[in-house]
Design an enzyme around this catalytic site. Structure first.
Site, PDB file in Angstrom:
ATOM      1  NE  ARG A   1     -18.407 -25.478 -26.612  1.00 44.81           N
ATOM      2  CZ  ARG A   1     -17.595 -26.432 -27.091  1.00 44.81           C
ATOM      3  NH1 ARG A   1     -17.451 -27.570 -26.437  1.00 44.81           N
ATOM      4  NH2 ARG A   1     -16.924 -26.245 -28.214  1.00 44.81           N
TER       5      ARG A   1
ATOM      6  CG  PHE B   1     -18.891 -35.548 -17.521  1.00 47.28           C
ATOM      7  CD1 PHE B   1     -18.035 -36.530 -17.028  1.00 47.28           C
ATOM      8  CD2 PHE B   1     -20.261 -35.696 -17.319  1.00 47.28           C
ATOM      9  CE1 PHE B   1     -18.549 -37.651 -16.376  1.00 47.28           C
ATOM     10  CE2 PHE B   1     -20.780 -36.801 -16.668  1.00 47.28           C
ATOM     11  CZ  PHE B   1     -19.928 -37.783 -16.189  1.00 47.28           C
TER      12      PHE B   1
ATOM     13  CG  ASP C   1     -13.428 -32.570 -16.208  1.00 46.78           C
ATOM     14  OD1 ASP C   1     -14.157 -32.565 -17.216  1.00 46.78           O
ATOM     15  OD2 ASP C   1     -12.400 -33.285 -16.111  1.00 46.78           O
ATOM     16  CB  SER C   2     -12.169 -36.517 -12.896  1.00 47.04           C
ATOM     17  OG  SER C   2     -12.118 -36.820 -14.272  1.00 47.04           O
TER      18      SER C   2
ATOM     19  CG  ASN D   1     -16.476 -40.094 -10.057  1.00 48.08           C
ATOM     20  OD1 ASN D   1     -17.524 -39.907 -10.664  1.00 48.08           O
ATOM     21  ND2 ASN D   1     -15.860 -41.255 -10.054  1.00 48.08           N
TER      22      ASN D   1
ATOM     23  CG  ASP E   1     -20.345 -33.190 -23.365  1.00 49.14           C
ATOM     24  OD1 ASP E   1     -20.642 -34.196 -24.021  1.00 49.14           O
ATOM     25  OD2 ASP E   1     -19.476 -32.372 -23.725  1.00 49.14           O
TER      26      ASP E   1
ATOM     27  CB  CYS F   1     -19.522 -38.269 -27.722  1.00 55.24           C
ATOM     28  SG  CYS F   1     -18.452 -38.702 -26.350  1.00 55.24           S
TER      29      CYS F   1
HETATM   30  N1  SAH Z   1     -18.117 -30.754 -22.047  1.00 54.09           N
HETATM   31  C1  SAH Z   1     -16.770 -30.674 -22.581  1.00 54.09           C
HETATM   32  C2  SAH Z   1     -16.211 -31.996 -23.035  1.00 54.09           C
HETATM   33  C3  SAH Z   1     -16.232 -33.066 -22.006  1.00 54.09           C
HETATM   34  S1  SAH Z   1     -15.196 -34.408 -22.377  1.00 54.09           S
HETATM   35  C4  SAH Z   1     -16.736 -29.673 -23.730  1.00 54.09           C
HETATM   36  O1  SAH Z   1     -17.792 -29.277 -24.269  1.00 54.09           O
HETATM   37  O2  SAH Z   1     -15.631 -29.267 -24.102  1.00 54.09           O
HETATM   38  C5  SAH Z   1     -15.348 -35.388 -20.976  1.00 54.09           C
HETATM   39  C6  SAH Z   1     -14.705 -34.830 -19.732  1.00 54.09           C
HETATM   40  O3  SAH Z   1     -15.089 -35.683 -18.661  1.00 54.09           O
HETATM   41  C7  SAH Z   1     -13.198 -34.785 -19.709  1.00 54.09           C
HETATM   42  O4  SAH Z   1     -12.783 -33.483 -19.406  1.00 54.09           O
HETATM   43  C8  SAH Z   1     -12.787 -35.751 -18.573  1.00 54.09           C
HETATM   44  O5  SAH Z   1     -11.695 -35.245 -17.806  1.00 54.09           O
HETATM   45  C9  SAH Z   1     -14.032 -35.777 -17.741  1.00 54.09           C
HETATM   46  N2  SAH Z   1     -14.324 -36.999 -16.962  1.00 54.09           N
HETATM   47  C10 SAH Z   1     -14.278 -38.285 -17.370  1.00 54.09           C
HETATM   48  N3  SAH Z   1     -14.784 -39.110 -16.417  1.00 54.09           N
HETATM   49  C11 SAH Z   1     -15.159 -38.311 -15.378  1.00 54.09           C
HETATM   50  C12 SAH Z   1     -15.781 -38.553 -14.113  1.00 54.09           C
HETATM   51  N4  SAH Z   1     -16.126 -39.789 -13.740  1.00 54.09           N
HETATM   52  N5  SAH Z   1     -16.017 -37.493 -13.309  1.00 54.09           N
HETATM   53  C13 SAH Z   1     -15.691 -36.244 -13.686  1.00 54.09           C
HETATM   54  N6  SAH Z   1     -15.146 -35.963 -14.884  1.00 54.09           N
HETATM   55  C14 SAH Z   1     -14.858 -36.969 -15.717  1.00 54.09           C
END
Ligand code: SAH
Length: 385
Positions: A205, A220, A241-242, A268, A289, A329
């Site tokens: 980050r 995400f 984010d979703s 999404n 991510d 991950c």
């Molecule tokens: N980048 C963040 C961690 C992301 S974890 C950090 O550094 O803290 C993954 C995230 O993706 C979660 O918040 C989850 O709600 C979201 N997510 C999962 N599938 C998704 C999708 N299809 N569209 C949007 N968000 C999604």
């Protein structure tokens, strides 16, 4: 002391530095309940002390080669060693992973620290049997205001354990504010994902923040973690984010840092990127991510297709000179597979993409060379020509 006898394959594996002994390699299981046991080889030679989990595929997790009591003093020494390693890292911030399980020679124990709050996960029956000594050791070494167990994780089921969220000590607030490389954000230890935050991305980050410019996009985003760092240098940031609750915290976090140029989008990511392509929007900085698309080995092919789609779409949206920080991950997606997936996405995007930096998990999530399972986060910082 109860004793387990294991075959030659198990002793050889353990001597090479991997702490797991699988059920199929146990010749004689210990006669007692889950917990610390002595481990001997085929010919009765003493190998060490391990944690016995009768129901798990991983029957024994080795703790030490010494014939020693696994008591309060043992756990204090191990927790202190793990805490000293973090101390020496000079982490910029108040949140860090203090114990990364096997990689800290504390198999199946995860401990994250958010300021005064400590959140733990006890992930095996053998370790669960040591709960009171482990907890006492954490309190002794870390002196927290409260300890919360986030044991609501599926792997506990395979161990015959319950999946609960439990206050183990002191007080733990619903929201804790932490700091990370000059950014402040709120963590929800009880209701947030994992133990409340994704600490493994701390260093990435910061790096993404240093490289960010222009119009930025955080895919995400969870509670805005990357978006907040991108906002330091970008003109405008979109965080997608979703999860509504995660984005609500992202909004609070943005305000807390005085950022008014972060736009939150509940969507999404796949649909969002498609819509941006149709609308011909361009971004100068993009972070991708996603959650672990491949939770199991047999899901790797499907996961790679999803990783490729999201990366291909992101590559197409980059402006000339634009930066893409992209991650996986999924433990089962190896570094070579990750690279191959990006190569295939870049080929389909039909533009040259530079590999600027290889990234991994933050150093408070150590990787042990002999324990491949300790390394799971793959990352790359790419640039479109
Ligand atoms: N980048 C963040 C961690 C992301 S974890 C950090 O550094 O803290 C993954 C995230 O993706 C979660 O918040 C989850 O709600 C979201 N997510 C999962 N599938 C998704 C999708 N299809 N569209 C949007 N968000 C999604």
């Amino acid at each position: 002391m109860y004793v387990a006898r294991v075959n030659r394959r198990a002793s050889a594996r353990w001597r090479r530095g991997h702490p797991w002994i699988f059920r199929s390699d146990v010749i004689e299981p210990p006669a007692g309940p889950p917990g610390p046991v002595g481990v001997i080889g085929e010919r009765g030679d003493f190998l060490g002390m391990g944690l016995w989990s009768p129901l798990s595929q991983i029957s024994l997790r080795m703790l030490t080669a010494q014939e020693t009591a696994i008591d309060f003093g043992f756990w204090v020494a191990r927790v202190r060693a793990a805490a000293d390693y973090r101390e020496a890292l000079g982490i910029e911030g108040t949140a860090c992973r203090v114990i990364h399980g096997e990689a800290d020679h504390l198999p199946s124990l995860i401990v994250d620290r958010y300021g005064e709050t400590v959140v733990v996960q006890l992930l095996s029956a053998g370790l669960e049997a040591c709960r009171s000594d482990v907890l006492a050791a954490l309190i002794e070494v870390l002196a927290p205001a409260g300890v919360l167990a986030r044991n609501d994780v599926g792997v506990r089921r395979a161990e015959g354990l319950g999946e609960d969220i439990e206050l183990l000590y002191g007080t733990v607030p619903d929201i804790v504010e932490v700091e990370e490389s000059g950014i402040r954000y709120q963590v929800a230890p009880r209701t947030g994902q994992k133990t409340g935050a994704f600490l493994d991305q701390r260093e990435n980050r910061k790096r993404a923040g240093e490289l960010s410019h222009g119009n930025a996009l955080d895919c995400f985003s969870y509670h805005g973690s990357f978006a907040l760092h991108l906002a330091k240098c970008a003109a405008a940031v979109v965080a997608v984010d979703s999860s509504g609750p995660a984005l609500a915290r992202a909004g609070d976090n943005a305000a807390r840092n005085g950022f008014w140029h972060i736009q939150l989008v509940e969507a999404n990511v796949f649909d969002f990127l498609r819509a941006q392509e149709t609308a011909r929007v361009r971004y100068d900085t993009i972070v991708v991510d996603p959650p672990a698309f491949a939770k199991r080995r047999d899901a790797v092919d499907q996961a790679l297709r999803a990783y490729k789609e999201v990366n291909l779409r992101a590559m197409k949206l980059l402006s000339a000179g634009g930066i893409l920080a992209t991650f996986s991950c999924s433990h089962h997606v190896s570094a070579p597979l990750f690279r191959e997936m990006l190569e295939s996405a870049a080929a389909d995007a039909q533009r040259p993409i530079r590999w600027l930096e290889t990234r991994g998990q933050a150093r408070d999530h150590p990787e042990i060379v002999q324990i491949p399972e300790s390394a799971y986060l793959k990352g790359a910082i790419l640039q479109a020509e």
